[in-house]
Structures are given as C-alpha cells and as structure tokens.
Design a protein around this motif. Structure first.
Motif, PDB file in Angstrom:
ATOM      1  N   PRO A 120       0.828  -1.215   0.000  1.00 23.69           N
ATOM      2  CA  PRO A 120       0.000   0.000   0.000  1.00 23.69           C
ATOM      3  C   PRO A 120       0.858   1.258   0.000  1.00 23.69           C
ATOM      4  O   PRO A 120       1.977   1.256   0.542  1.00 23.69           O
ATOM      5  N   ARG A 122       1.729   4.971   1.225  1.00 24.49           N
ATOM      6  CA  ARG A 122       1.565   5.621   2.534  1.00 24.49           C
ATOM      7  C   ARG A 122       1.556   7.139   2.369  1.00 24.49           C
ATOM      8  O   ARG A 122       2.377   7.695   1.636  1.00 24.49           O
ATOM      9  N   ARG A 162      -5.765   2.389   7.578  1.00 27.00           N
ATOM     10  CA  ARG A 162      -5.845   1.739   6.264  1.00 27.00           C
ATOM     11  C   ARG A 162      -7.115   2.204   5.560  1.00 27.00           C
ATOM     12  O   ARG A 162      -8.217   1.935   6.014  1.00 27.00           O
ATOM     13  N   ASN A 164      -7.829   1.760   2.187  1.00 23.30           N
ATOM     14  CA  ASN A 164      -8.225   0.623   1.347  1.00 23.30           C
ATOM     15  C   ASN A 164      -6.958  -0.194   1.133  1.00 23.30           C
ATOM     16  O   ASN A 164      -5.928   0.120   1.732  1.00 23.30           O
ATOM     17  N   LYS A 165      -7.028  -1.204   0.297  1.00 20.10           N
ATOM     18  CA  LYS A 165      -5.841  -2.069   0.221  1.00 20.10           C
ATOM     19  C   LYS A 165      -4.656  -1.362  -0.432  1.00 20.10           C
ATOM     20  O   LYS A 165      -3.536  -1.817  -0.334  1.00 20.10           O
ATOM     21  N   ASN A 166      -4.921  -0.230  -1.044  1.00 21.43           N
ATOM     22  CA  ASN A 166      -3.844   0.489  -1.735  1.00 21.43           C
ATOM     23  C   ASN A 166      -3.267   1.670  -0.967  1.00 21.43           C
ATOM     24  O   ASN A 166      -2.271   2.238  -1.382  1.00 21.43           O
ATOM     25  N   LEU A 167      -3.929   2.080   0.089  1.00 27.77           N
ATOM     26  CA  LEU A 167      -3.528   3.355   0.704  1.00 27.77           C
ATOM     27  C   LEU A 167      -3.624   3.354   2.228  1.00 27.77           C
ATOM     28  O   LEU A 167      -4.647   2.978   2.797  1.00 27.77           O
ATOM     29  N   GLU A 168      -2.551   3.789   2.854  1.00 26.25           N
ATOM     30  CA  GLU A 168      -2.553   3.971   4.304  1.00 26.25           C
ATOM     31  C   GLU A 168      -2.199   5.415   4.631  1.00 26.25           C
ATOM     32  O   GLU A 168      -1.336   6.018   3.989  1.00 26.25           O
TER      33      GLU A 168
END
Ligand code: G4P
Length: 318
Positions: A120, A122, A162, A164-168
């Motif tokens: 992911p 950040r 978190r 989504n699964k792509n971005l924290e």
C-alpha cells in the motif's frame, strides 16, 4: 504587534514530521483557502522534495469562491494537484483519492518493475495548526480516527489508518509552524484564528480587518452592519468601528461605544463566515496571469473562474 511561539513544541513537532516524512510516498498539504499564501509554510517544499504531493485548500466554505478559483488555477499552474474543500464533509473524498492514485502512479510503476506488488502507498497530512488536519483526516478516513480540536501540538502514538488495500494514512498529521517575518502574514494568521488570539490586540486586529474589508469587500460590510443606512465608505476605520458599535447598540454605561465588544463582534463575524465569504489574499502580483484585482471587480467582470466557482460554491462538488 507581538507574536510568540513555544520553541519546545516547534522543535518536537518538526522533528516528528521529519522522521515521519521519510516513511511516506505522498504528502497531502493543507492550506487555508482564506489565506492560501500565509498559511503555507515554504519549508514544506524542501521537506517533501521527491515525494508526490497534493494541495488541499480547506475552509473553502468560508472563502470567496472567485478567489478560491483564482488560487486553484495559480497552484495548478505550478503543476500541483489541488482541491478546495470543506474538510468537515466527505464531498471531495473521491476526487482526492483519484489524485492520490495519479500522484503515486510513478511510484507504483517503479514498485512493479522491481517486482513489488500489493504494497500500500503511505500518505501523511501536513499543515500549520488549525488548518483542519484532524478534521480532514477524520473525513477522509471515514471514521473518527484522529483527534480534532483547537490545541496545536497534540501528539499520539504512530498509527496507520488503512483507507483501502492500496492506501494507508498516518493518523498523526505533520505540524508546520507558520512563518510570519512579514507583518501582514501575522495579521492574516491572527484574523483567521491560526495563531492565538490572546497574543494580539483585539482592537488593533479588528481595525486591520475593517481597513481591508472597506477596500476589498465594502458591500459585505454595509450589508452586514448598516443595511438601512448605507454608509459612505471608505472612512477612517476607528470611526467605522464606532458606527458598528452604535448600530449594534454595543455601548458602555454613559452611552460611549464599547470598542472591545465591537472589535470582538467584527472578528467573530469574520471568522464564523457571518460577514460573508472572504479571502484575505490574492496570488502574488508577480504572476500576471493569475493575479486578481478586487473580488468585487472580478465579479462585476464575470470572470470565468468566478462564475464557475460561484456555481459550485467554491468547494469541490462530487
Ligand atoms: P488542526 O488539526 O490542523 O489543528 O485543525 P482541526 O482539524 O482541529 O480544525 C481546526 C478548526 O477548524 C476546527 O474548529 C474545525 O472544525 C475547523 N475546520 C476544519 N476544516 C474546516 C473547513 O473546511 N471548514 C470550516 N468551516 N471549518 C473547518 P473548532 O472551532 O476547533 O471546533 P468546532 O467549532 O468545529 O467544534
């Protein structure tokens, strides 16, 4: 006027931000749409060199839509991705998410070439105290995951939200202190409430505001305080403050105008958006394409940006 900061807080916040910025791919910089220049700390350019960056103009609901559009173009012309928002709502989340993807596409490609998949991205939110960092994180993260409030310097343990699964998103925003070597920048920060009010003379500040409003938004002033009388502006700002005190019956025993209460009224009305949607700055004049004249003149000319912004209320609408 006298300004004062707390060097301990500043050093600690800055150190934390320097540490954290090394952990992220993307910086989401927040600036106050009412003072887009004064509320940016130029150190951010150095600190976030080599990072993808998005500029979010908060409090667009309080700012002059025509000027917001002008600033948006000014920043976009620098090649940045820009969104003007009311950070208390989620209206612009989809747009900012799309920006995030775009801003990080190069990084994703690089990862892919190196065989890294599914990591992911950040991100970290940065800005001066009170610009709306916690509010934005709460809205953007979609839950009450960051502490909001009026206390600069509140820090918490490092946590990633978190999205989504792509971005924290780092739940602790990066705090930058405003710079105000320039007197006007200090005044702008005090007027919008970015720096502590008790450090400033309320009356002096309200006279500065009245000066500005007479020059740039005279009709908002008369509509607000003398809809019947139609004052003949501009006049001396102290005289105007007297008139406002009288119009609002803010008098001391003996019938003298109560300047203290009148000053507070003028400042509170401005800060709460009750005087109208007002922006205290225009883009730097050395940029002839984007520098605007008075907003009232721009409105009278019906500039495309002004019309478009007025139609959308100046904020992003999805
Ligand atoms: P910070 O983390 O950067 O220090 O700022 P924070 O989110 O605490 O926001 C500071 C104040 O600004 C808050 O008001 C918040 O509600 C308000 N705010 C933030 N973004 C926006 C926006 O886009 N539009 C408007 N109108 N206000 C915004 P407060 O007075 O501390 O609290 P409250 O009165 O909202 O309870």
């Amino acid at each position: 006027m006298d300004y004062q900061w707390y060097p301990g807080h500043m050093t600690k916040a800055r150190r934390m931000m320097e540490e954290n910025i090394g952990l992220v791919d993307l910086v989401i910089e927040l600036t106050d749409a009412r003072i887009p220049m004064s509320s940016r700390n130029p150190d951010i350019d150095k600190l976030s060199a080599n990072k993808a960056r998005i500029l979010v103009m908060t409090k667009a609901d309080l700012a002059d839509p025509a000027r917001t559009a002008t600033f948006q173009k000014y920043f976009e012309d620098k090649g940045w991705m820009v969104a003007a928002v009311d950070a208390r709502t989620r209206k612009s989340n989809d747009k900012i998410r799309a920006y995030v993807e775009k801003a990080c596409s190069a990084k994703r490609e690089r990862d892919k070439r190196r065989g890294i998949v599914g990591r992911p991205l950040r991100a970290m939110v940065v800005g001066i105290p009170n610009v709306g960092k916690s509010t934005f994180i709460n809205s953007f993260a979609g839950k009450a995951s960051a502490k909001t409030g009026n206390k600069p310097g509140v820090t918490r343990g490092k946590q990633w939200i978190r999205l989504n699964k792509n971005l924290e998103l780092l739940d602790t925003p990066g705090i930058l202190w405003p710079r105000f070597e320039d007197r006007q920048v200090g005044i702008n920060l005090a007027l919008t409430g970015a720096i502590r009010q008790e450090l400033l003379e309320e009356q002096e500040l309200s006279l500065e505001l009245l000066n500005f409003l007479q020059r740039e938004y005279p009709s908002l002033l008369t509509d607000k305080y003398a809809p019947e009388e139609k004052w003949d502006l501009p006049m001396d700002s102290a005289e105007l403050l007297t008139k406002i005190a009288e119009a609002r019956k803010l008098l001391r025993t003996g019938g003298e105008p109560d300047y203290q209460r009148a000053s507070k009224l003028v400042l509170d009305d401005f800060r709460n958006g009750k005087t109208g949607r007002i922006t205290l700055e225009t883009p730097p004049a050395d940029d002839p394409e984007t520098a605007a004249g008075s907003p009232e003149a721009a409105r009278a000319q019906g500039t495309a940006g002004g019309a478009k912004a007025a139609a959308t209320g100046g904020e992003e609408s999805e």
